[in-house]
Write a protein that holds these residues in place. Structure first.
Motif, PDB file in Angstrom:
ATOM      1  N   ILE A 170     -10.463   0.584  11.930  1.00 29.81           N
ATOM      2  CA  ILE A 170      -9.141   0.748  11.328  1.00 29.81           C
ATOM      3  C   ILE A 170      -9.288   1.399   9.973  1.00 29.81           C
ATOM      4  O   ILE A 170     -10.141   1.016   9.175  1.00 29.81           O
ATOM      5  CB  ILE A 170      -8.433  -0.615  11.166  1.00 29.81           C
ATOM      6  CG1 ILE A 170      -8.181  -1.205  12.546  1.00 29.81           C
ATOM      7  CG2 ILE A 170      -7.138  -0.461  10.385  1.00 29.81           C
ATOM      8  CD1 ILE A 170      -7.212  -2.341  12.555  1.00 29.81           C
ATOM      9  N   LEU A 171      -8.470   2.414   9.740  1.00 36.64           N
ATOM     10  CA  LEU A 171      -8.466   3.081   8.437  1.00 36.64           C
ATOM     11  C   LEU A 171      -7.154   2.752   7.730  1.00 36.64           C
ATOM     12  O   LEU A 171      -6.074   2.939   8.287  1.00 36.64           O
ATOM     13  CB  LEU A 171      -8.597   4.594   8.623  1.00 36.64           C
ATOM     14  CG  LEU A 171      -8.557   5.408   7.332  1.00 36.64           C
ATOM     15  CD1 LEU A 171      -9.771   5.114   6.458  1.00 36.64           C
ATOM     16  CD2 LEU A 171      -8.495   6.910   7.640  1.00 36.64           C
ATOM     17  N   HIS A 308     -10.341   7.897  12.223  1.00 38.86           N
ATOM     18  CA  HIS A 308      -8.903   7.924  12.532  1.00 38.86           C
ATOM     19  C   HIS A 308      -8.607   7.428  13.927  1.00 38.86           C
ATOM     20  O   HIS A 308      -7.961   8.104  14.710  1.00 38.86           O
ATOM     21  CB  HIS A 308      -8.343   9.329  12.341  1.00 38.86           C
ATOM     22  CG  HIS A 308      -8.148   9.669  10.900  1.00 38.86           C
ATOM     23  ND1 HIS A 308      -9.185   9.964  10.049  1.00 38.86           N
ATOM     24  CD2 HIS A 308      -7.031   9.734  10.140  1.00 38.86           C
ATOM     25  CE1 HIS A 308      -8.711  10.209   8.841  1.00 38.86           C
ATOM     26  NE2 HIS A 308      -7.410  10.074   8.866  1.00 38.86           N
ATOM     27  N   VAL A 309      -9.040   6.243  14.244  1.00 33.92           N
ATOM     28  CA  VAL A 309      -8.698   5.673  15.548  1.00 33.92           C
ATOM     29  C   VAL A 309      -7.347   4.984  15.401  1.00 33.92           C
ATOM     30  O   VAL A 309      -6.364   5.331  16.043  1.00 33.92           O
ATOM     31  CB  VAL A 309      -9.778   4.688  16.021  1.00 33.92           C
ATOM     32  CG1 VAL A 309      -9.413   4.119  17.384  1.00 33.92           C
ATOM     33  CG2 VAL A 309     -11.138   5.381  16.079  1.00 33.92           C
ATOM     34  N   ILE A 310      -7.309   4.005  14.499  1.00 33.17           N
ATOM     35  CA  ILE A 310      -6.042   3.350  14.180  1.00 33.17           C
ATOM     36  C   ILE A 310      -5.868   3.454  12.672  1.00 33.17           C
ATOM     37  O   ILE A 310      -6.766   3.083  11.923  1.00 33.17           O
ATOM     38  CB  ILE A 310      -6.061   1.865  14.583  1.00 33.17           C
ATOM     39  CG1 ILE A 310      -6.260   1.739  16.097  1.00 33.17           C
ATOM     40  CG2 ILE A 310      -4.787   1.162  14.145  1.00 33.17           C
ATOM     41  CD1 ILE A 310      -6.534   0.339  16.555  1.00 33.17           C
ATOM     42  N   THR A 311      -4.748   3.982  12.244  1.00 29.77           N
ATOM     43  CA  THR A 311      -4.541   4.093  10.804  1.00 29.77           C
ATOM     44  C   THR A 311      -3.305   3.301  10.379  1.00 29.77           C
ATOM     45  O   THR A 311      -2.302   3.248  11.085  1.00 29.77           O
ATOM     46  CB  THR A 311      -4.367   5.548  10.341  1.00 29.77           C
ATOM     47  OG1 THR A 311      -3.266   6.093  11.063  1.00 29.77           O
ATOM     48  CG2 THR A 311      -5.597   6.374  10.605  1.00 29.77           C
ATOM     49  N   VAL A 312      -3.445   2.664   9.247  1.00 31.46           N
ATOM     50  CA  VAL A 312      -2.332   1.925   8.657  1.00 31.46           C
ATOM     51  C   VAL A 312      -2.048   2.583   7.313  1.00 31.46           C
ATOM     52  O   VAL A 312      -2.934   2.656   6.473  1.00 31.46           O
ATOM     53  CB  VAL A 312      -2.710   0.445   8.414  1.00 31.46           C
ATOM     54  CG1 VAL A 312      -1.557  -0.323   7.789  1.00 31.46           C
ATOM     55  CG2 VAL A 312      -3.177  -0.212   9.698  1.00 31.46           C
ATOM     56  N   GLN A 313      -0.845   3.076   7.124  1.00 32.38           N
ATOM     57  CA  GLN A 313      -0.517   3.716   5.853  1.00 32.38           C
ATOM     58  C   GLN A 313       0.370   2.772   5.041  1.00 32.38           C
ATOM     59  O   GLN A 313       1.460   2.418   5.471  1.00 32.38           O
ATOM     60  CB  GLN A 313       0.192   5.052   6.115  1.00 32.38           C
ATOM     61  CG  GLN A 313       0.470   5.876   4.875  1.00 32.38           C
ATOM     62  CD  GLN A 313      -0.805   6.324   4.151  1.00 32.38           C
ATOM     63  OE1 GLN A 313      -1.833   6.557   4.793  1.00 32.38           O
ATOM     64  NE2 GLN A 313      -0.748   6.398   2.832  1.00 32.38           N
ATOM     65  N   LEU A 314      -0.116   2.350   3.894  1.00 35.52           N
ATOM     66  CA  LEU A 314       0.680   1.432   3.077  1.00 35.52           C
ATOM     67  C   LEU A 314       1.630   2.210   2.170  1.00 35.52           C
ATOM     68  O   LEU A 314       1.211   3.151   1.502  1.00 35.52           O
ATOM     69  CB  LEU A 314      -0.227   0.544   2.227  1.00 35.52           C
ATOM     70  CG  LEU A 314      -1.072  -0.432   3.030  1.00 35.52           C
ATOM     71  CD1 LEU A 314      -1.833  -1.365   2.115  1.00 35.52           C
ATOM     72  CD2 LEU A 314      -0.191  -1.246   3.959  1.00 35.52           C
TER      73      LEU A 314
END
Ligand SMILES: Nc1ncnc2c1ncn2[C@@H]1O[C@H](COP(=O)(O)OP(=O)(O)OP(=O)(O)O)[C@@H](O)[C@H]1O
Ligand SMILES: [Mg+2]
Length: 502
Positions: A170-171, A308-314
């Motif tokens: 996770i990124l 960049h498999v799963i990215t969470v952008q805060l």
């Protein structure tokens, strides 16, 4: 509770009670009868009621008073008023005070039934909604320390819920202070690895060989000073998660080794020959643009895509300002406990300042501001004074305090007077330069000039200390003087002693 609902009927006339009783019972409602407001309230307090049908005109406690009291018992009870006169005023008053609807006497049976059905329907909806909200809260309470109810944060929570159980990399992206580390920890603690290690790698500015020895460990004699073999962070994180605090800091030469662990889940200690297998979940955070780094060849392309498999952008805090009050409450509580100052509150003015500000340092900056305010506070509230300078940079204009005399005022005179004084003060602050004053008031220079004429605000020659009379005029641009109608002197002072304007 009866399936159709329980209805309380409050009416002082026996015949009305009987009619309603028969009508409602036939429709399948459970009916309770009361001949006075007092009696009705006793019933409402003693048992769950869905709706109440209340007569407006009753001796003693009238219908409106009963309505108020029922709402105090349970706000959700739908109250339907029955009024003998088609008195719209009473009906409107009742609606304003929270009645669901009203019916005028004499009523048709159907009329009462339709209104009642709608009322009960609404009661159901309200209850269902509340249950739903409760569920939502439970769903998100596992992230108790990550505060946020905004749409953007809910998306983040949903993503955490979905992604946590897997082992996928996770990124987490987001500006500094947006909570990337918090999210990384939440992912770990919501995963099956929760009881195992969560290891943080602060790759900071470590030279590559030291970083690698930290990550992968080394064997005895791998380099000078390697007297004992050492386990690296990857080995320590086995069966748990490893968190790269700023993945953009990993030097180009270390990247292939990292990539290998990500792909093969195996690596070698420095100086070693043996492959070591690990089962780790990799979580990486960054506040830099990795794509740009890749283009500048500071980040390997294969690593970029692996990450960049799963990215969470805060979201930045300024993109979710609606969460500020909640965050403030959270930090007030946190630092209030630490400093034995419970129940501290922000004044509305102070909260406004926090809502206006753009928070380049995001939640971390907000947290620091609240901590500081809590520590420095001496009273029960935190006011604007305790908000640091950089947050208060918004221009503040304080309206003068006024008292309205009992006989009232002449609005036009007062506002005209206020306008004149405002212009005079601004001219003074602008050193008499009209153009500058216009800028300060965000008016067109011509508009201000018209106002000055209208209010008969006259330029007055200021006696300068050095004897020269028109210092200000001397620095005036020629253009400005033209605007002043060619006046030689641009310094204006309060036009004391001038005629009252018309
Ligand atoms: N949504 C949030 N709710 C409560 N506290 C938060 C939230 N987001 C951040 N914080 C707090 O703000 C501070 C900074 O958060 P964190 O260290 O996770 O930020 P970061 O994104 O990792 O920043 P950086 O890029 O500078 O490392 C921490 O004290 C954290 O507890
Ligand atoms: Mg961080």
């Amino acid at each position: 509770m009866n399936r159709n609902g329980t209805v309380l009927v409050v009416d002082d006339e026996e015949i009305m009670r009987e009619i309603l009783d028969a009508l409602l019972a036939r429709e399948g409602y459970e009916v309770r009868l009361a001949s006075s407001g007092q009696e009705g309230l006793e019933i409402a307090r003693a048992m769950p009621i869905d709706a109440a049908v209340v007569d407006v005109m009753m001796p003693g406690m009238d219908g409106l008073a009963v309505l108020d009291e029922i709402k105090k018992v349970d706000e959700d009870i739908a109250v339907i008023m029955i009024t003998a006169f088609a008195s719209v005023e009473t009906a409107i008053a009742a609606m304003k005070r929270g009645a669901f609807d009203y019916v005028t006497k004499p009523f048709k049976n159907d009329e009462v039934l339709v209104v009642l059905r709608n009322a009960i329907e609404r009661v159901r909806l309200v209850a269902e909604n509340r249950a739903l909200r409760q569920n939502l809260q439970e769903r998100y309470s596992q992230f108790g320390n990550i505060i946020g109810r905004s749409q953007r944060m809910r998306q983040v929570f949903d993503l955490i819920i979905q992604a946590a159980p897997s082992r996928s990399t996770i990124l987490i992206g987001g500006e500094s202070g947006t909570g990337k580390e918090l999210v990384a920890r939440a992912i770990h603690s919501n995963s099956p690895r929760a009881s195992r290690a969560f290891i943080t790698v602060n790759s900071g500015n470590l030279p590559p060989d030291l970083l690698e020895s930290n990550l992968f460990g080394h064997v005895k004699g791998a380099f000078t000073g390697a007297v004992y073999p050492k386990k690296g962070l990857f080995e320590l994180a086995d069966k748990g998660s490893i968190f790269f605090d700023e993945i953009g800091n990993i030097p180009l030469e270390t990247q292939p080794k990292l990539l290998r662990v990500m792909q093969e889940r195996e690596f070698m200690r420095l100086g070693g020959v043996e492959n070591i297998k690990v089962d780790v979940r990799i979580i990486a955070a960054t506040n830099v643009d990795l794509h740009r780094m890749m283009e500048e060849q500071r980040c390997r392309e294969d690593l970029y895509y692996r990450l960049h498999v799963i990215t969470v952008q805060l979201p930045a805090l300024r993109e979710r300002k609606e969460d500020i009050p909640l965050l403030v409450q959270h930090f007030l509580h946190k630092y209030g406990e630490e400093n034995q100052k419970p129940d501290l509150e922000l004044t509305p003015g102070a909260l406004d300042l926090l809502l206006e500000y753009d928070w380049p340092g995001n939640v971390r900056e907000l947290e620091n501001v609240i901590e500081r305010a809590v520590v420095l506070s001496t009273g029960a509230t935190i006011d604007e004074e305790l908000v640091p300078e950089q947050v208060r940079n918004r221009p503040v204009f304080k309206m003068p305090q006024f008292t309205l005399p009992p006989e009232g005022i002449w609005f036009n005179d007062v506002t005209a007077d206020f306008e004149r004084r405002l212009i005079e003060s601004t001219l003074e602050a602008a050193g008499g330069v009209q153009k500058r004053a216009a800028e300060l008031l965000h008016l067109k220079p011509t508009t201000l000039n018209e106002m000055i004429k209208r209010h008969d605000i006259r330029p007055r020659r200021r006696r300068a200390e050095n004897g020269s009379t028109d210092e200000a005029a001397a620095v005036e641009p020629a253009e400005e003087r033209r605007q002043d109608g060619g006046a030689e002197v641009d310094v204006l002072v309060n036009g004391k002693g001038r005629k009252a304007d018309g």
